[in-house]
Design a protein around this motif. Structure first.
Motif, short mmCIF file in Angstrom:
data_model
loop_
_atom_site.label_atom_id
_atom_site.label_comp_id
_atom_site.label_asym_id
_atom_site.label_seq_id
_atom_site.Cartn_x
_atom_site.Cartn_y
_atom_site.Cartn_z
N VAL A 18 0.84 -1.20 0.00
CA VAL A 18 0.00 0.00 0.00
C VAL A 18 0.88 1.25 0.00
CG1 VAL A 18 -1.84 1.27 1.19
CG2 VAL A 18 -1.74 -1.24 1.35
N GLU A 19 0.66 2.12 -0.98
CA GLU A 19 1.37 3.39 -1.01
C GLU A 19 0.40 4.53 -0.73
OE1 GLU A 19 4.50 6.08 -3.64
OE2 GLU A 19 3.38 4.49 -4.65
N THR A 26 -1.62 -1.26 -4.20
CA THR A 26 -2.76 -0.41 -3.85
C THR A 26 -2.26 0.98 -3.50
OG1 THR A 26 -3.98 -2.31 -2.99
CG2 THR A 26 -4.72 -0.14 -2.28
N PHE A 78 -8.15 1.64 6.28
CA PHE A 78 -7.14 0.73 5.75
C PHE A 78 -7.47 -0.74 6.00
CE2 PHE A 78 -4.94 4.75 5.81
CZ PHE A 78 -4.14 4.70 4.68
N LEU A 95 -8.42 -3.08 3.12
CA LEU A 95 -7.41 -3.60 2.19
C LEU A 95 -6.84 -4.95 2.63
CD1 LEU A 95 -5.37 -0.32 1.56
CD2 LEU A 95 -7.36 -1.18 0.30
N MET A 110 -0.41 -5.92 5.66
CA MET A 110 -0.02 -4.81 4.78
C MET A 110 1.43 -4.38 5.02
SD MET A 110 -3.32 -2.24 4.82
CE MET A 110 -3.68 -2.34 6.58
N VAL A 122 3.02 -0.76 4.29
CA VAL A 122 2.56 0.58 3.91
C VAL A 122 3.78 1.49 3.75
CG1 VAL A 122 1.04 2.50 4.55
CG2 VAL A 122 0.49 0.17 5.30
#
Length: 270
Positions: A42-43, A63, A97, A100, A107, A109
């Motif tokens: 995730v960015e 994502t 979040f 996701l 995740m 991130v």
């Protein structure tokens, strides 16, 4: 051409946009992130895709959460990224979040965060710490110093306590202004945050810990006794073996958790 224009996009001051352009720094950050297909990558704030492209090149899906509609449109039509990206247009400060998370996948991130929202965004992300393997962020150097500070130092504060309650904090590298377009007026740094699977000092109610630390640090020059007098008595400080004449920056994370837990127990009895 104005130094606020990069790859045809004018940096927006209200979004705190400073685009990373130094290839060596980019490669080092991507190496630290260590992208893989075993995590939900995730960015936050992909911007002009300086980190997005090299991260996405080695994985199947990425994502991204981006506020700027113009940049979202660029990402949707990006020749090498459009088929790999799951794009969420909106404010990361209000983003859930948890949506996701996939079964058996946590995740990772990362992002070059706008400095004007970095502290509230940290607090927002801590709410999802149990779903996160690690986080890598480009931040104002001063914020990284606050995240990683030790008790008794000037940088130690509310953000320090809450960050170190949830995560191990490790500075990764410092990044000078010349690595960005336009250059920010401050030095930057990359930090790694690794949420604890088992917290070393568990708190019975994190909201109480947050309230207590906020209250304690509202008046840094005052003593704990003065700042927390409506929450803890002199006898209770003595019970915890905490010197109530100390200032808030002289108290460890473990001691803040102990104060919060005692207050929670007291409230439960009343």
């Amino acid at each position: 051409m104005s130094n606020k224009v990069h790859l045809g996009h004018t940096a927006r001051k209200r979004f705190g946009q400073n685009f990373l352009t130094d290839e060596n720094v980019i490669n080092r950050i991507v190496g630290a992130i260590s992208p893989d297909n075993e995590h939900v990558m995730v960015e936050i704030g992909p911007g002009l895709a300086a980190l997005t492209e090299p991260v996405a090149s080695g994985i199947d899906k990425l994502t991204v959460v981006e506020l700027d509609k113009d940049l979202v449109e660029r990402l949707k039509t990006h020749p090498t990224l459009k088929d790999k990206l799951e794009i969420h247009q909106g404010d990361a400060l209000n983003f859930d979040f948890k949506q996701l998370v996939r079964e058996d996948m946590q995740m990772k991130v990362f992002g070059n965060l706008p400095y004007n929202i970095s502290t509230p965004l940290m607090f927002h992300l801590f709410e999802f710490a149990q779903y996160i393997e690690n986080m890598h962020f480009m931040l104002q150097k001063e914020v990284v110093l606050r995240l990683s500070a030790s008790p008794g130092t000037k940088a130690y504060g509310r953000l320090t306590v809450m960050a170190q309650y949830h995560c191990q904090v490790m500075p990764v590298l410092e990044v000078p202004p010349g690595c960005f377009t336009p250059p920010p007026k401050v030095d930057s740094a990359v930090v790694r945050l690794v949420p604890y699977k088992t917290k070393p000092f568990p708190c019975k109610d994190v909201e109480v810990l947050r309230h207590l630390t906020t209250t304690a640090f509202n008046m840094r020059r005052k003593t704990l006794r003065n700042n927390l007098k409506h929450m803890l008595s002199d006898e209770e400080f003595a019970q915890l073996e905490i010197d109530s004449t100390l200032r808030p920056e002289q108290i460890s994370v473990q001691q803040y958790v102990a104060m919060a837990n005692l207050f929670i127990e007291k409230q439960a009895k009343s």
